[in-house]
Design an enzyme around this catalytic site. Structure first.
Site, PDB file in Angstrom:
ATOM      1  N   ARG A 281      14.558   6.874   6.398  1.00  0.00           N
ATOM      2  CA  ARG A 281      13.952   6.327   5.183  1.00  0.00           C
ATOM      3  C   ARG A 281      13.389   4.948   5.408  1.00  0.00           C
ATOM      4  O   ARG A 281      12.391   4.563   4.828  1.00  0.00           O
ATOM      5  CB  ARG A 281      15.017   6.243   4.067  1.00  0.00           C
ATOM      6  CG  ARG A 281      15.439   7.565   3.508  1.00  0.00           C
ATOM      7  CD  ARG A 281      16.811   7.481   2.905  1.00  0.00           C
ATOM      8  NE  ARG A 281      17.815   7.220   3.939  1.00  0.00           N
ATOM      9  CZ  ARG A 281      19.122   7.188   3.732  1.00  0.00           C
ATOM     10  NH1 ARG A 281      19.596   7.367   2.524  1.00  0.00           N
ATOM     11  NH2 ARG A 281      19.951   6.972   4.731  1.00  0.00           N
TER      12      ARG A 281
ATOM     13  N   SER B  54      23.076   8.704  -0.556  1.00  0.00           N
ATOM     14  CA  SER B  54      24.378   9.125  -1.097  1.00  0.00           C
ATOM     15  C   SER B  54      25.142   7.909  -1.609  1.00  0.00           C
ATOM     16  O   SER B  54      25.811   7.985  -2.643  1.00  0.00           O
ATOM     17  CB  SER B  54      25.197   9.841  -0.019  1.00  0.00           C
ATOM     18  OG  SER B  54      24.530  10.990   0.414  1.00  0.00           O
TER      19      SER B  54
ATOM     20  N   LYS C 116      40.355   9.756   6.618  1.00  0.00           N
ATOM     21  CA  LYS C 116      39.717   9.043   5.503  1.00  0.00           C
ATOM     22  C   LYS C 116      39.121  10.040   4.520  1.00  0.00           C
ATOM     23  O   LYS C 116      38.282  10.871   4.899  1.00  0.00           O
ATOM     24  CB  LYS C 116      38.600   8.140   6.062  1.00  0.00           C
ATOM     25  CG  LYS C 116      38.475   6.819   5.296  1.00  0.00           C
ATOM     26  CD  LYS C 116      37.489   5.891   5.969  1.00  0.00           C
ATOM     27  CE  LYS C 116      36.118   6.052   5.347  1.00  0.00           C
ATOM     28  NZ  LYS C 116      35.049   5.410   6.091  1.00  0.00           N
TER      29      LYS C 116
ATOM     30  N   HIS D 225      18.238  15.057   1.033  1.00  0.00           N
ATOM     31  CA  HIS D 225      18.758  15.991   2.040  1.00  0.00           C
ATOM     32  C   HIS D 225      18.107  17.370   1.868  1.00  0.00           C
ATOM     33  O   HIS D 225      17.697  17.997   2.848  1.00  0.00           O
ATOM     34  CB  HIS D 225      20.281  16.144   1.883  1.00  0.00           C
ATOM     35  CG  HIS D 225      21.072  14.900   2.161  1.00  0.00           C
ATOM     36  ND1 HIS D 225      22.025  14.402   1.306  1.00  0.00           N
ATOM     37  CD2 HIS D 225      21.045  14.041   3.210  1.00  0.00           C
ATOM     38  CE1 HIS D 225      22.571  13.314   1.823  1.00  0.00           C
ATOM     39  NE2 HIS D 225      21.994  13.063   2.969  1.00  0.00           N
TER      40      HIS D 225
HETATM   41  P1  ADP Z   1      25.560   9.941   7.557  1.00  0.00           P
HETATM   42  O1  ADP Z   1      26.797   9.869   6.722  1.00  0.00           O
HETATM   43  O2  ADP Z   1      25.720  10.610   8.872  1.00  0.00           O
HETATM   44  O3  ADP Z   1      24.740   8.689   7.638  1.00  0.00           O
HETATM   45  P2  ADP Z   1      24.102  11.160   5.358  1.00  0.00           P
HETATM   46  O4  ADP Z   1      24.831  12.270   4.702  1.00  0.00           O
HETATM   47  O5  ADP Z   1      24.029   9.877   4.595  1.00  0.00           O
HETATM   48  O6  ADP Z   1      24.644  10.968   6.825  1.00  0.00           O
HETATM   49  O7  ADP Z   1      22.645  11.642   5.712  1.00  0.00           O
HETATM   50  C1  ADP Z   1      22.406  12.616   6.716  1.00  0.00           C
HETATM   51  C2  ADP Z   1      21.017  12.388   7.273  1.00  0.00           C
HETATM   52  O8  ADP Z   1      20.078  12.535   6.208  1.00  0.00           O
HETATM   53  C3  ADP Z   1      20.792  10.991   7.873  1.00  0.00           C
HETATM   54  O9  ADP Z   1      19.972  11.111   9.015  1.00  0.00           O
HETATM   55  C4  ADP Z   1      20.056  10.255   6.781  1.00  0.00           C
HETATM   56  O10 ADP Z   1      19.201   9.262   7.319  1.00  0.00           O
HETATM   57  C5  ADP Z   1      19.240  11.394   6.162  1.00  0.00           C
HETATM   58  N1  ADP Z   1      18.902  11.135   4.779  1.00  0.00           N
HETATM   59  C6  ADP Z   1      19.725  10.761   3.785  1.00  0.00           C
HETATM   60  N2  ADP Z   1      19.060  10.623   2.618  1.00  0.00           N
HETATM   61  C7  ADP Z   1      17.761  10.924   2.903  1.00  0.00           C
HETATM   62  C8  ADP Z   1      16.554  10.947   2.130  1.00  0.00           C
HETATM   63  N3  ADP Z   1      16.536  10.592   0.851  1.00  0.00           N
HETATM   64  N4  ADP Z   1      15.408  11.312   2.741  1.00  0.00           N
HETATM   65  C9  ADP Z   1      15.407  11.628   4.066  1.00  0.00           C
HETATM   66  N5  ADP Z   1      16.509  11.614   4.846  1.00  0.00           N
HETATM   67  C10 ADP Z   1      17.668  11.262   4.277  1.00  0.00           C
END
Ligand code: ADP
Length: 158
Positions: A94, A131, A45, A21
């Site tokens: 990704r 995450s 939640k 992120h």
């Molecule tokens: P959500 O819960 O909405 O899926 P996340 O918090 O998991 O969101 O992630 C927010 C955004 O960041 C999403 O578009 C996800 O694809 C992107 N993202 C998460 N991890 C990475 C990473 N390692 N590299 C690039 N983008 C990422």
């Protein structure tokens, strides 16, 4: 050419906020004037990290970067994007699986609001960082610090 400042919103759960992120934020701030990191939560939640702690930890990380702000929201992302006066939505890809999901999301968001989504490909060194994997590692007592941006800590992993 317009001299108006361009603001992008970066929505996600950020549960937790990872190096992947942070990499997106770093790359996007070179293109936009302001980024709002929007921590989405579901009122019914609980997440892994409480939403206020997620917000506070990310705020602390960008304390010296006035162009990056952090807010929480529980409404529809496009409604929050409008409230923030965002010109675009930032998301990351990704994998092919991410691509399919993000494409549908971007399409619906565009139809609902006219706001475009800016998709960044993950930096290869972070393309396996998610995450959910970080939460899984923490669950099994592994050190998750290598997956988090330097200086970012959560109370449950200290
Ligand atoms: P959500 O819960 O909405 O899926 P996340 O918090 O998991 O969101 O992630 C927010 C955004 O960041 C999403 O578009 C996800 O694809 C992107 N993202 C998460 N991890 C990475 C990473 N390692 N590299 C690039 N983008 C990422």
């Amino acid at each position: 050419m317009s001299t108006q400042h361009k603001r992008v919103i970066f929505p996600g759960s950020f549960d937790p906020f990872t190096k992947g992120h942070a990499d997106l934020v770093e790359r996007c701030i070179q293109i936009f004037d302001y980024i709002v990191i929007a921590v989405g939560y579901n009122e019914n939640k609980d997440g892994w990290i409480p939403v206020q702690e997620r917000v506070d930890a990310i705020k602390m990380l960008y304390a010296n970067e006035p162009r990056v702000t952090v807010e929480s929201y529980s409404c529809l992302t496009v409604d929050f994007a409008k409230k923030c006066n965002a010109t675009a939505i930032l998301r990351g890809i990704r994998t092919v699986k991410d691509y399919e999901y993000e494409m549908q999301l971007a399409d619906v968001n565009k139809q609902l609001s006219g706001i475009d989504t800016l998709l960044f490909f993950a930096n290869p060194q972070y393309s396996s960082v998610s995450s959910s994997i970080v939460r899984e590692l923490a669950h099994f007592g592994k050190d998750i610090q290598p997956f988090l941006p330097e200086g970012l800590h959560y109370s449950k992993t200290k």
